[in-house]
Design a protein around this motif. Structure first.
Motif, mmCIF file in Angstrom:
data_model
loop_
_atom_site.group_PDB
_atom_site.id
_atom_site.type_symbol
_atom_site.label_atom_id
_atom_site.label_comp_id
_atom_site.label_asym_id
_atom_site.label_seq_id
_atom_site.Cartn_x
_atom_site.Cartn_y
_atom_site.Cartn_z
ATOM 1 N N ALA A 91 0.866 -1.171 0.000
ATOM 2 C CA ALA A 91 0.000 0.000 0.000
ATOM 3 C C ALA A 91 0.901 1.219 0.000
ATOM 4 C CB ALA A 91 -0.916 0.011 1.214
ATOM 5 N N TYR A 150 -2.987 0.076 -3.958
ATOM 6 C CA TYR A 150 -2.744 -1.218 -3.330
ATOM 7 C C TYR A 150 -2.275 -2.219 -4.379
ATOM 8 C CZ TYR A 150 -5.349 1.014 0.370
ATOM 9 O OH TYR A 150 -5.763 1.905 1.332
ATOM 10 N N PRO A 194 -3.943 -6.462 -4.617
ATOM 11 C CA PRO A 194 -5.030 -6.039 -3.721
ATOM 12 C C PRO A 194 -5.848 -7.175 -3.131
ATOM 13 C CG PRO A 194 -5.567 -5.563 -6.024
ATOM 14 C CD PRO A 194 -4.124 -5.941 -5.987
ATOM 15 N N THR A 213 -4.520 -4.986 4.810
ATOM 16 C CA THR A 213 -4.333 -3.544 4.639
ATOM 17 C C THR A 213 -5.599 -2.753 4.927
ATOM 18 O OG1 THR A 213 -4.876 -3.631 2.273
ATOM 19 C CG2 THR A 213 -2.559 -3.881 2.882
ATOM 20 N N TRP A 245 -8.423 -0.280 3.608
ATOM 21 C CA TRP A 245 -8.343 0.782 2.605
ATOM 22 C C TRP A 245 -8.420 2.143 3.300
ATOM 23 C CZ3 TRP A 245 -12.550 -2.166 3.709
ATOM 24 C CH2 TRP A 245 -13.696 -1.508 4.133
#
Length: 501
Positions: A65, A80, A83, A90, A92
Motif C-alpha cells: 500500500a 494497493y 489487492p 491492509t 483501505w
C-alpha cells in the motif's frame, strides 16, 4: 475623562478581553477536538491530500500500500498492489475514512489501526514533523512494516483460491511459533481496496454498498472474525489436557471401540461413532487414536478429564480471550461453560458449543511447536520513519505456558505420526518431519461440513504453524469435504514456502 468615554472604553476593554479569551480557548483548549471533528472539511481535505506512508512486507520491504501522485484536488491517490491477496490485512483509506475518524465498532485493519503513523501524526514521528516544518517541506507519513512473509501469503492465497473456487469461503493463518509473528493471513472471498480508495466518491459509495450487501460477506476477515466448530482439530486440546493432567502419556493405551454411548443418553442422539475408521474394539495405542481421529477415544477422554479441566486447558491456549490488537474486531473463540458429561464428550471432539477462529487454532498448534508457550500474535513488525529508519520494533510477548515442554514434546510425536501414518498424510514434505491434524466439523444442518487442517514444521525445529479453515467449497462434492484432502495441500505449500524461501 468624562463618564461616557470611560464607559465606552471599559466596554471595549471587556469585549477585547472576551475576544482574547475566546481565541485562546479555540486555538489552545479546543484546537485538537476541532481539528479532529469530522465536520471540519478543511482538516479532512488537508489530511486526505497528504502523502501517507507505505505498508511494507518481506525482507525487501515491498510496498503493498502506498500513496502515488494524482492530478486532482487531493494530490495523492492510495494504491494497493496485489489487492485481493492483502485486502483483509491492509484495509483501505479513502475520504470517508478520513472524515469519520476512529470507530470502535468498525472493522479496523492496518490503514485504520496504524493511521497515526501512516498519516505522520504519531508522537513517535515528532522529530520528522519538526524537520519538515523547519525545512518548509510537505509532511509525509511514516511506514509500517509487517511480519507477513510474501511467499507464504501467496501460497496461502493461491492454495485457498484453488480449493474454494470463485464463490467459496474460508481462511488461512500461519504463525511463527517462537515469536507469534503472523506470516500469512488470507480470507476469501476478498475484495479490491483500490475501488474503495478511489477519489470518485460516488463510485466509492456504490462499491461499498455492493460489498456490504453481498451475501458472501467479502469484507469479513474470516481469519479473525469467524468462529466455527473446529471439529477434530480440537482433539489436540483434549489430548493436551489428558497428558498434562497425568491421565495418559503418549505411549499409553486409551479408550477405543467402534462406538461410544455418551453418559446419560440413549439411542442415536448420544451415540458417538468413528465413521468406519480403525479404532479397535477395546483399548488402543494413543497414536492409533490420533492417527485415525477416533471420536470414541477423545469423547471418552474428555469426560475422563472433566469439563472444568478441559475448559481450563482451552483457555490456557487462548480461548475466551482477546489477544490480537493489530486488527479489530476479533471474534472470541469459546469453550462452553457448565457443560454436563454428554456435552463435555461432544466438546472433546470439537463439536457442541466449541467455536474457534482460524487464528486461535493456529495459536494452539504454534504453542505445541513452541514447547507449550502461547505467544501473542502480531502483524505489525516495525514502525519506520518516511526514510525507512526503524523507530520502534514489536517485541514478542508470552501470553501463557499452556502446557509443559514435556507434554508439548509428547504431542509433537503424536502429531508427527498423524502425518506419517494417519489422516494428515497430505501434508508430508520429503525430507522434513511434519506434525499435523485433520478436522471435519458438522454444521448441524443439511449444509456440507466444515473442513479444518492444522500443522507445523519442521517438527524438530518449528519455523511455521498453520491453520486452514474451509467454510464453504461449492465446487467440492459433499462426500469429498475433508480436512486432509482440502486443507493438507494448502498447509503443505505454506510450510514449504517458509522452510524453503
Amino acid at each position: 475623562m468624562n463618564k461616557p468615554i470611560r464607559t465606552i472604553s471599559l466596554f471595549c476593554l471587556v469585549l477585547f478581553l472576551a475576544l482574547m479569551a475566546n481565541v485562546t480557548y479555540l486555538q489552545y483548549w479546543k484546537a485538537s477536538s476541532l481539528d479532529n471533528d469530522p465536520r471540519n472539511r478543511r482538516a479532512v481535505d488537508a489530511s486526505f491530500s497528504q502523502q501517507r506512508g507505505a505498508i511494507l512486507v518481506g525482507q525487501n520491504q515491498t510496498p503493498i500500500a502506498k500513496s502515488v501522485p494524482s492530478k486532482d484536488q487531493y494530490l495523492f491517490q492510495r494504491e494497493y498492489t496485489r489487492p485481493l491477496m492483502y485486502a483483509q490485512i491492509t484495509g483501505w483509506y479513502n475520504y470517508f475514512n478520513a472524515q469519520s475518524g476512529s470507530c470502535s465498532t468498525c472493522q479496523r485493519r492496518i490503514e485504520q489501526t496504524q493511521n497515526d503513523v501512516l498519516s505522520g501524526d504519531d508522537d513517535r514521528l515528532f522529530v520528522t514533523r519538526l524537520v519538515d516544518m523547519l525545512s518548509n517541506k510537505e509532511p509525509v507519513g511514516g511506514n509500517v512494516s509487517l511480519t507477513i512473509d510474501p511467499k507464504a501469503q501467496e501460497a496461502a492465497y493461491n492454495g485457498l483460491k484453488n480449493v474454494l473456487g470463485p464463490s467459496g469461503e474460508g481462511a488461512v493463518v500461519a504463525l511463527e511459533p517462537r515469536t507469534g509473528k503472523v506470516l500469512a493471513m488470507v480470507s476469501l472471498p476478498s475484495f479490491d481496496p483500490n475501488k474503495l480508495a478511489s477519489h470518485d466518491l460516488s463510485q466509492v459509495t456504490k462499491v461499498g454498498d455492493s460489498l456490504d450487501n453481498d451475501s458472501s460477506q467479502p469484507l469479513l476477515n474470516r481469519a479473525i472474525q469467524t468462529t466455527l466448530p473446529p471439529g477434530s482439530t480440537f482433539k489436540i486440546v483434549t489430548a493436551a489436557a489428558a497428558i498434562q493432567d497425568g491421565l495418559y502419556t503418549k505411549d499409553d493405551l486409551v479408550p477405543g471401540g467402534a462406538t461410544y454411548q455418551l453418559p446419560q443418553t440413549t439411542g442415536d442422539t448420544g451415540l458417538v461413532d468413528n465413521e468406519g475408521r480403525d479404532c479397535g474394539t477395546g483399548r488402543i495405542p494413543f497414536a492409533q487414536a490420533l492417527e485415525n481421529s477416533c471420536n470414541t477415544s477423545f469423547a471418552h477422554m474428555a469426560i475422563e478429564v472433566g469439563a472444568d479441566k478441559l475448559r481450563e486447558q482451552a483457555d490456557a491456549f487462548g480461548f475466551d480471550q482477546q489477544y490480537f490488537t493489530d486488527m479489530t474486531p476479533q471474534a472470541t473463540s469459546v469453550f462452553p461453560d457448565d457443560a454436563n458429561e454428554p456435552q463435555t464428550g461432544q466438546s472433546g471432539i470439537g463439536q457442541y458449543d466449541v467455536r474457534a477462529t482460524p487464528l486461535q487454532m493456529a495459536m494452539v498448534t504454534a504453542a505445541i511447536a513452541n514447547d507449550g508457550k502461547v505467544m501473542r500474535p502480531y502483524v505489525v513488525d516495525e514502525i519506520q520513519s518516511p526514510e525507512f529508519e526503524q523507530i520502534e520494533k514489536t517485541q514478542p510477548e508470552t501470553i501463557s505456558q499452556a502446557i509443559s515442554s514435556s507434554t508439548a514434546s509428547q504431542l509433537t510425536d503424536l502429531l508427527v505420526s498423524v502425518v506419517d501414518d494417519g489422516t494428515a498424510y497430505e501434508a508430508k514434505i520429503p525430507g522434513v518431519s511434519v506434525a499435523g491434524k485433520t478436522g471435519t466439523a458438522q454444521t448441524g444442518t443439511d449444509a456440507p461440513p466444515y473442513a479444518w487442517f492444522v500443522s507445523f514444521a519442521p517438527a524438530d525445529d518449528p519455523e511455521v504453524a498453520v491453520a486452514v479453515m474451509i467454510q464453504k467449497a461449492p465446487n467440492v462434492p459433499r462426500g469429498e469435504i475433508a480436512g486432509g484432502a482440502l486443507g493438507g495441500p494448502i498447509a503443505k505449500a505454506i510450510m514449504e514456502a517458509v522452510i524453503n524461501p
